[in-house]
Design an enzyme around this catalytic site. Sequence first.
Site, short mmCIF file in Angstrom:
data_model
loop_
_atom_site.label_atom_id
_atom_site.label_comp_id
_atom_site.label_asym_id
_atom_site.label_seq_id
_atom_site.Cartn_x
_atom_site.Cartn_y
_atom_site.Cartn_z
N ASP A 204 3.25 32.91 8.60
CA ASP A 204 3.48 32.79 7.06
C ASP A 204 4.29 31.78 6.73
O ASP A 204 3.55 30.54 7.19
CB ASP A 204 5.03 34.17 6.90
CG ASP A 204 6.10 33.98 7.65
OD1 ASP A 204 5.90 32.36 8.36
OD2 ASP A 204 6.90 34.40 8.17
N ASP A 206 7.46 29.94 5.06
CA ASP A 206 9.01 29.85 4.76
C ASP A 206 9.07 28.85 3.45
O ASP A 206 9.30 27.56 4.08
CB ASP A 206 9.56 29.74 5.98
CG ASP A 206 9.00 31.25 7.24
OD1 ASP A 206 9.45 32.44 7.23
OD2 ASP A 206 8.46 30.09 7.85
N ASP A 309 7.89 33.97 3.54
CA ASP A 309 9.75 34.59 3.15
C ASP A 309 10.47 33.68 2.55
O ASP A 309 9.87 32.07 2.50
CB ASP A 309 10.22 34.36 4.93
CG ASP A 309 10.10 35.37 5.32
OD1 ASP A 309 9.88 36.96 4.94
OD2 ASP A 309 10.06 34.91 6.68
#
Length: 385
Positions: A204, A206, A309
């Site tokens: 992902d 962040d 995120d």
Amino acid sequence: PKPTEVTPAVIMKSYACQRRTPLKHHNSFLTEALEILAENAEFSENEGRSVAFRRSASVLKALPYVVRAMNELKDLPCLGEHSLRVIKEILEDGTSSEVESTRQSEQFQAMKALTGVFGVGARTADRWFREGLRSPEDLIRTGQKLNHAQQAGVQYYTDLNTPVTEKEAMVISDIVEKAVKAVLPGAIITLTGGFRRGKEVGHDVDFLITHPEEGAEERLMPKIVNWLEDQGLLLYQKTTRNSYLESKDGPARPPSNMDRFERCFSIFKLEQAQVNSDTRLEASSCNFGTTDGTQECHSGSSWRAVRVDLVVSPYSQFAFATLGWTGSKLFERELRRWAGQEKGMSLSSHALYDSKQQRYLHAISEEDIFAHLGLEYIPPSERNA
Ligand code: GTP
Ligand code: MN
Ligand code: MN
């Protein structure tokens, strides 16, 4: 005959936060094996066992040479009996039977496939496994009840299990920067997680967001999310409010490593054209050409799903949040263990509490926090424990 090579003497500290652990190291053939066993222990929710394997692997990552014989390990910390047995087998036979049988087991493979669905943890995956389910296809076929996160996880399964590249992370950084600046001028956006540690790919992207004026960041996330949604950039999002002030159990002692920042777990819709636009002359990674000349990737789609995120922190907690969200997970765990066991302090992504002095220690940079903890400063690129 060649003289036997002399292994350089190394001083290996026992906490990962006392050591420099680069991303690229010399012992992947051992650490990958140990990490399979760690992962397998996580699947059966055996945290102690998993951490033991991860600590062993981490020590080998910090070694400046390739391990070739068992006697090179004799002065190293954290290597338990089980890890040593696995290492010995690999040094002697090239592979470890335990690791290979784990890797090939139906249970390990099913748990990997099922926990690979966004929103699915070990407990849920294990229940499904015991009910005979093995893959995300099985979840659809049998009509399992899924929550919103898991539905998105199944829907975007392939994309979300395709590593995010640095270039994609940069494009997403630009988008997040634009969104945040539009709703709160003067805000500061930091890339955290694996990409801050220098990783070339991630699961992902962040981000940590703050504003120099304390309080200006309050309730910022819904505004960012609205802006992104208006632009059609979000496929999924779940925003959680900041619950730090309401919490009763003391700010420096969050349960597990969960913090209470305002945060958003999301899935971005990333246009491939945006990723490729500045590199049209380079060989494209897309294999699919269409008759009208437009590029299509990922089985014919012009976009792909990427996990992002977002975390918002008050300025006064920014250093702690940055340190807490940069990772690696083991490095973070070891920092908290060091603080508690060696310093009588309690560290979280919000604050550092000194139990002896009975006060919070102020920090405006990560360097301040390492100094409070009596640790040598370790830069992000060497926190790949
Ligand atoms: P990849 O994303 O897999 O490339 O690696 P990563 O190191 O970026 O992992 P991840 O995105 O899962 O987490 C990034 C950092 O955020 C790690 O240090 C985690 O410990 C930390 N982190 C993740 N979730 C939480 C959380 O709920 N609270 C806190 N405080 N930290 C978290
Ligand atoms: Mn990450
Ligand atoms: Mn993350």
